[in-house]
Design a protein around this motif. Structure first.
Motif, PDB file in Angstrom:
ATOM      1  N   ALA A  41      97.646  67.008 -11.210  1.00  0.00           N
ATOM      2  CA  ALA A  41      96.600  66.153 -10.629  1.00  0.00           C
ATOM      3  C   ALA A  41      96.862  65.942  -9.141  1.00  0.00           C
ATOM      4  N   SER A  42      96.864  67.040  -8.398  1.00  0.00           N
ATOM      5  CA  SER A  42      97.211  66.988  -6.975  1.00  0.00           C
ATOM      6  C   SER A  42      96.132  66.358  -6.101  1.00  0.00           C
ATOM      7  N   GLY A  43      94.935  66.180  -6.632  1.00  0.00           N
ATOM      8  CA  GLY A  43      93.893  65.480  -5.883  1.00  0.00           C
ATOM      9  C   GLY A  43      93.480  66.214  -4.626  1.00  0.00           C
ATOM     10  N   ASP A  64      95.028  70.995 -10.280  1.00  0.00           N
ATOM     11  CA  ASP A  64      94.035  69.957 -10.569  1.00  0.00           C
ATOM     12  C   ASP A  64      92.930  70.571 -11.419  1.00  0.00           C
ATOM     13  N   CYS A  69      88.567  69.344  -6.007  1.00  0.00           N
ATOM     14  CA  CYS A  69      89.937  69.047  -5.568  1.00  0.00           C
ATOM     15  C   CYS A  69      90.695  70.331  -5.251  1.00  0.00           C
ATOM     16  N   ARG A  70      90.506  71.356  -6.060  1.00  0.00           N
ATOM     17  CA  ARG A  70      91.211  72.609  -5.797  1.00  0.00           C
ATOM     18  C   ARG A  70      90.764  73.229  -4.476  1.00  0.00           C
ATOM     19  N   ASP A  92      94.776  71.140 -16.793  1.00  0.00           N
ATOM     20  CA  ASP A  92      94.235  69.889 -17.317  1.00  0.00           C
ATOM     21  C   ASP A  92      95.225  69.340 -18.330  1.00  0.00           C
ATOM     22  N   MET A 111      97.792  59.649 -11.647  1.00  0.00           N
ATOM     23  CA  MET A 111      96.909  60.215 -12.662  1.00  0.00           C
ATOM     24  C   MET A 111      96.798  59.337 -13.891  1.00  0.00           C
TER      25      MET A 111
END
Length: 205
Positions: A41-43, A64, A69-70, A92, A111
């Motif tokens: 979940a790197s946002g 992510d 976001c990616r 995910d 996250m």
């Protein structure tokens, strides 16, 4: 060179600038000296780029599930020109499997409270398959502690989260510890962070 499209793709999370140095100080004592760090979940990708710069001896693998976001992660990585930060993966926590190489550590920032509890379950189940004994998973964010007074800001934030999705909300440290234990992890550290956040460090038994 960053194109106009890259600049449009770059998202900015104001909290990143406020918390990145404090998180990096914790990671300094947690991460191995070499290997790949998987960030879940790197946002926006701002943390990935910053930590990639600081921990230049490590390979940083952002991920992510959100395509927007990616795109942001990829744009920030391109601008930074870092060779040790890899292209973002579509991972995910709710998926049944992650088809990836084994990392040496896992980092998950902000996250747990903005996802259903099943995402935390999935995170630890897959971390148990990927990490070897002694290797760490680091969680950062707001958590409730049964032995500590809860800041009003966290109570308000929890209500706000639940108003957006009843499956979201600030978790109890005790619940995270139980979940970790079921998957073969032991919490080795709880570190109080700025803005009423915590860092929870678990290691594979």
């Amino acid at each position: 060179m960053t194109s106009e499209q890259d600049r449009e793709n770059q998202k900015h999370a104001p909290a990143t600038l406020r918390n990145r140095d404090a998180i990096a100080a914790v990671l300094q004592d947690v991460l191995p000296s070499s290997g790949t760090v998987l960030e879940i979940a790197s946002g926006t990708g701002e943390h990935a780029v910053y930590f990639g710069e600081i921990f230049s001896g490590l390979i940083w693998q952002p991920s992510d599930p959100d395509p927007e976001c990616r795109r942001s992660i990829a744009a920030w990585v391109k601008q930074a020109g870092l060779t040790n930060v890899l292209p973002p993966l579509q991972l995910d926590a709710l998926a049944s499997e992650w088809d990836i190489a084994k990392p040496a550590a896992i980092v998950c920032i902000n996250m747990v409270h903005i996802s259903p509890w099943e995402a935390s379950i999935g995170l630890f189940e897959k971390a148990a398959r990927l990490l070897d004994p002694g290797e760490p998973i680091m969680l950062y964010g707001p958590y409730f502690r049964g032995d500590a007074t809860t800041a009003q800001s966290n109570l308000d934030f929890d209500r706000s989260l639940k108003s957006r999705d009843l499956r979201w909300g600030i978790r109890e440290v005790d619940d995270m510890d139980v979940l970790a234990g079921k998957n073969g992890f032991t919490r080795v550290s709880l570190i109080e962070m700025p803005a009423n956040n915590l860092s929870l460090i678990y290691r594979r038994d």
